[in-house]
Write an enzyme that holds these catalytic residues in place. Structure first.
Site, short mmCIF file in Angstrom:
data_model
loop_
_atom_site.label_atom_id
_atom_site.label_comp_id
_atom_site.label_asym_id
_atom_site.label_seq_id
_atom_site.Cartn_x
_atom_site.Cartn_y
_atom_site.Cartn_z
N TYR A 18 -6.05 -0.47 -6.81
CA TYR A 18 -6.34 -1.34 -5.67
C TYR A 18 -5.19 -0.28 -4.93
CZ TYR A 18 -7.65 -4.59 -2.37
OH TYR A 18 -8.87 -5.03 -1.11
N LYS A 32 -10.17 2.20 -6.01
CA LYS A 32 -10.18 1.24 -5.14
C LYS A 32 -9.29 1.36 -3.96
CE LYS A 32 -11.77 -2.29 -1.79
NZ LYS A 32 -11.45 -3.79 -1.84
#
Length: 319
Positions: free
Chosen positions: A145, A175
């Site tokens: 992330y 992400k």
């Protein structure tokens, strides 16, 4: 020689970073959250990022996070469609939550870096994620992330490459919520041969990242604009896709014109007639009336209201 067949991304497509519904006492309301998740999966979403930034994961304790995930699965939300956030400042908590997600049937988990300590070098992050991968024991894909505005710890291309080489098939994707499209593009191009899945954290880049070979998006505004994201993912190019991408751009701009999580709660609260969606855990606060009207007007101007398929609770109760 033909290109090698790529492994399909586990979460390819549109993934909403789902809001976590709460009761008035600030405890999780899994019934309402599951209903919202069902609507999302029926209206453009291929999967759901639960217990991430938008889901206020770091406002919940370890046991609450487990109960939310278990509750969603128990209420019929497919575990295979869920990518829960499991990254914590604590190594042991990260491992425990990642194992729990695996055992619940999730195929992947989204991991923040250990965000409390700043200025950590790549060697320190590599050591941390190496411990997570080894202690988790496999059976679940790990997604990085990258959200340096929140964590202050970006994932460099060099660090990603080291992790891919050390844990092939386990470190599966990222992400990228940096808002830097060039960074997303560089990740796609650098690791295309590794079937590395790059997901944009912003709706505005969905069409572009798909054209580069990216996997899709995991986005906050997906709580309210996933219908149009689904069109972009299905069509990719052409007038319909372009028009849908324009709605994504406009709704993203509206959502970020106010505090994002509270703004999305306001959109869902007004759309359903359920004021409980405005309940949010401190330190976040509900919007004041001016901000609430502003975000609603932005979605109206984008042509996104009423939200497709989402009817007011009173209308459903009368059936």
């Amino acid at each position: 020689m033909p290109d090698p067949v790529k492994t399909p991304p586990l979460f390819g497509g549109v993934n909403a970073a789902a809001l976590t519904a709460m009761k008035q006492d600030l405890s999780p309301d899994v019934d309402r959250m599951a209903a919202h998740c069902r609507w999302l999966l029926g209206n453009g979403c291929n999967g759901l990022g639960v217990l991430g930034t938008t889901g206020e994961a770091n406002s919940f304790g370890l046991h609450e996070r487990k109960e939310i995930l278990e509750g969603l699965v128990a209420r019929g939300i497919p575990a295979a469609a869920l990518m829960p956030g499991t990254g914590c400042a604590s190594l042991s908590d990260t491992v425990e939550l990642t194992r729990h997600a695996r055992d619940a049937g999730c195929r992947g988990a989204l991991l923040l870096p250990p965000f409390y300590y700043k200025g950590v070098p790549d060697d320190g992050l590599f050591a941390y994620f190496s411990e997570v991968a080894q202690r988790t024991g496999g059976g679940i894909a790990l997604y990085l992330y990258n959200f340096p505005q929140q964590s202050a710890l970006p994932f460099s291309l060099a660090l990603i490459e080291r992790l891919l080489r050390a844990f092939p098939g386990t470190v599966r994707g990222v992400k990228d919520s940096s808002g830097d499209y060039a960074n997303m593009q560089a990740m796609v191009r650098a690791f295309a041969a590794d079937d590395f899945e790059v997901y944009s954290g912003s709706d505005e880049f969905l069409q572009r990242i798909l054209s580069e070979g990216g996997a899709g998006c995991i986005t906050a505004a997906g709580n309210a604009n996933s219908h149009w994201g689904g069109i972009v993912y299905a069509r990719r190019t052409g007038p319909e896709a372009d028009a849908a991408q324009a709605v994504l751009n406009a709704t993203r701009k509206a959502a970020t014109s106010v505090p994002l999580i509270a703004g999305l709660r306001e959109i869902i609260a007004r759309s359903t007639g359920d004021a409980n969606w405005r309940t949010i855990r401190p330190p976040h606060l509900p919007l004041d009336r001016e901000a609430a009207d502003k975000v609603w007007a932005g979605f109206e101007a984008a042509g996104a209201l009423p939200l497709p398929g989402l009817r007011p609770i009173r209308a459903r109760a009368a059936e």
